[in-house]
Every structure is written in C-alpha cells, then in structure tokens.
Design a protein around this motif. Structure first.
Motif, PDB file in Angstrom:
ATOM      1  N   THR A  61       0.831  -1.208   0.000  1.00 43.45           N
ATOM      2  CA  THR A  61       0.000   0.000   0.000  1.00 43.45           C
ATOM      3  C   THR A  61       0.862   1.253   0.000  1.00 43.45           C
ATOM      4  O   THR A  61       0.597   2.201  -0.748  1.00 43.45           O
ATOM      5  CB  THR A  61      -0.939  -0.002   1.223  1.00 43.45           C
ATOM      6  N   VAL A  62       1.907   1.268   0.820  1.00 45.14           N
ATOM      7  CA  VAL A  62       2.802   2.427   0.881  1.00 45.14           C
ATOM      8  C   VAL A  62       3.472   2.651  -0.474  1.00 45.14           C
ATOM      9  O   VAL A  62       3.543   3.782  -0.964  1.00 45.14           O
ATOM     10  CB  VAL A  62       3.855   2.241   1.999  1.00 45.14           C
ATOM     11  N   ASP A  63       3.929   1.585  -1.107  1.00 43.99           N
ATOM     12  CA  ASP A  63       4.563   1.709  -2.424  1.00 43.99           C
ATOM     13  C   ASP A  63       3.585   2.246  -3.465  1.00 43.99           C
ATOM     14  O   ASP A  63       3.947   3.078  -4.303  1.00 43.99           O
ATOM     15  CB  ASP A  63       5.128   0.366  -2.884  1.00 43.99           C
ATOM     16  N   LEU A  64       2.348   1.776  -3.412  1.00 45.72           N
ATOM     17  CA  LEU A  64       1.338   2.268  -4.349  1.00 45.72           C
ATOM     18  C   LEU A  64       1.087   3.756  -4.133  1.00 45.72           C
ATOM     19  O   LEU A  64       1.043   4.539  -5.093  1.00 45.72           O
ATOM     20  CB  LEU A  64       0.034   1.482  -4.196  1.00 45.72           C
ATOM     21  N   LEU A  65       0.947   4.172  -2.886  1.00 44.82           N
ATOM     22  CA  LEU A  65       0.726   5.593  -2.592  1.00 44.82           C
ATOM     23  C   LEU A  65       1.897   6.446  -3.072  1.00 44.82           C
ATOM     24  O   LEU A  65       1.703   7.545  -3.586  1.00 44.82           O
ATOM     25  CB  LEU A  65       0.515   5.810  -1.095  1.00 44.82           C
ATOM     26  N   ASP A  66       3.112   5.933  -2.904  1.00 42.26           N
ATOM     27  CA  ASP A  66       4.292   6.682  -3.346  1.00 42.26           C
ATOM     28  C   ASP A  66       4.311   6.873  -4.860  1.00 42.26           C
ATOM     29  O   ASP A  66       4.867   7.848  -5.351  1.00 42.26           O
ATOM     30  CB  ASP A  66       5.576   5.980  -2.900  1.00 42.26           C
ATOM     31  N   SER A  67       3.692   5.960  -5.582  1.00 43.60           N
ATOM     32  CA  SER A  67       3.695   6.057  -7.043  1.00 43.60           C
ATOM     33  C   SER A  67       2.598   6.985  -7.570  1.00 43.60           C
ATOM     34  O   SER A  67       2.580   7.299  -8.754  1.00 43.60           O
ATOM     35  CB  SER A  67       3.529   4.666  -7.669  1.00 43.60           C
ATOM     36  N   LEU A  68       1.701   7.422  -6.695  1.00 46.07           N
ATOM     37  CA  LEU A  68       0.588   8.279  -7.107  1.00 46.07           C
ATOM     38  C   LEU A  68       0.814   9.712  -6.632  1.00 46.07           C
ATOM     39  O   LEU A  68       1.586   9.965  -5.712  1.00 46.07           O
ATOM     40  CB  LEU A  68      -0.725   7.723  -6.552  1.00 46.07           C
ATOM     41  N   ASP A  69       0.110  10.637  -7.245  1.00 41.31           N
ATOM     42  CA  ASP A  69       0.352  12.060  -7.009  1.00 41.31           C
ATOM     43  C   ASP A  69      -0.613  12.645  -5.974  1.00 41.31           C
ATOM     44  O   ASP A  69      -1.449  13.480  -6.299  1.00 41.31           O
ATOM     45  CB  ASP A  69       0.239  12.810  -8.337  1.00 41.31           C
ATOM     46  N   PHE A  70      -0.486  12.189  -4.729  1.00 40.81           N
ATOM     47  CA  PHE A  70      -1.281  12.765  -3.651  1.00 40.81           C
ATOM     48  C   PHE A  70      -0.501  13.916  -3.029  1.00 40.81           C
ATOM     49  O   PHE A  70       0.720  13.850  -2.901  1.00 40.81           O
ATOM     50  CB  PHE A  70      -1.591  11.722  -2.568  1.00 40.81           C
ATOM     51  N   SER A  71      -1.202  14.958  -2.628  1.00 40.20           N
ATOM     52  CA  SER A  71      -0.520  16.085  -1.992  1.00 40.20           C
ATOM     53  C   SER A  71      -0.105  15.740  -0.563  1.00 40.20           C
ATOM     54  O   SER A  71       0.843  16.310  -0.031  1.00 40.20           O
ATOM     55  CB  SER A  71      -1.418  17.319  -1.992  1.00 40.20           C
ATOM     56  N   GLU A  72      -0.800  14.788   0.033  1.00 34.56           N
ATOM     57  CA  GLU A  72      -0.510  14.383   1.408  1.00 34.56           C
ATOM     58  C   GLU A  72      -0.852  12.907   1.548  1.00 34.56           C
ATOM     59  O   GLU A  72      -1.850  12.440   1.023  1.00 34.56           O
ATOM     60  CB  GLU A  72      -1.359  15.218   2.359  1.00 34.56           C
ATOM     61  N   LYS A  73       0.007  12.173   2.249  1.00 37.36           N
ATOM     62  CA  LYS A  73      -0.220  10.745   2.478  1.00 37.36           C
ATOM     63  C   LYS A  73      -0.199  10.502   3.976  1.00 37.36           C
ATOM     64  O   LYS A  73       0.784  10.803   4.644  1.00 37.36           O
ATOM     65  CB  LYS A  73       0.854   9.916   1.796  1.00 37.36           C
ATOM     66  N   ILE A  74      -1.292   9.957   4.494  1.00 37.43           N
ATOM     67  CA  ILE A  74      -1.424   9.723   5.932  1.00 37.43           C
ATOM     68  C   ILE A  74      -1.718   8.246   6.149  1.00 37.43           C
ATOM     69  O   ILE A  74      -2.666   7.706   5.582  1.00 37.43           O
ATOM     70  CB  ILE A  74      -2.570  10.570   6.522  1.00 37.43           C
ATOM     71  N   LEU A  75      -0.889   7.598   6.945  1.00 36.52           N
ATOM     72  CA  LEU A  75      -1.116   6.205   7.300  1.00 36.52           C
ATOM     73  C   LEU A  75      -1.358   6.158   8.804  1.00 36.52           C
ATOM     74  O   LEU A  75      -0.507   6.576   9.586  1.00 36.52           O
ATOM     75  CB  LEU A  75       0.091   5.339   6.928  1.00 36.52           C
TER      76      LEU A  75
END
Length: 62
Positions: free
Chosen positions: A34-48
């Motif tokens: 999941t973290v790798d997928l989020l890193d590949s996408l253009d979100f302005s903020e990532k919160i886990l």
C-alpha cells in the motif's frame, strides 16, 4: 488540485492472531504494498494511521 490519501492500517487482528499487515507476501510486508502504491501516485498528502509500533518504526526507517 490537493488530494490527500488516508490509509487505516490499524486493528487488532484478533481472529488472525498476528497483525496481517506485517505478514510477508513475495518478500514484502502487506502494508508495504500500500505504501509503495501511494508513493507512485500524485497525492498532496499521504497519511497512514496505525496503532502498531513496529509499522511506525518501519515507516520512519524508509
């Protein structure tokens, strides 16, 4: 556009016995996919959000 991603990576895995997010599948822990997928996408903020200290520490190291 500002879009945030929020991932709930918490729970007690009572039925499973172990935290399934830390189980390895093909050399990676489940939450790492999941973290790798989020890193590949253009979100302005990532919160886990997690209640697991091991996951918190692993994220700090990466």
């Amino acid at each position: 556009m500002n879009i945030s991603a929020i991932v709930m990576a918490s729970g007690f895995s009572k039925r499973m016995g172990d935290n399934k997010l830390k189980l390895e599948v093909k050399g990676k822990r489940m939450f790492e996919y999941t973290v790798d997928l989020l890193d590949s996408l253009d979100f302005s903020e990532k919160i886990l959000i997690t209640n697991d200290e091991d996951i918190k520490n692993m994220l700090k190291e990466s």
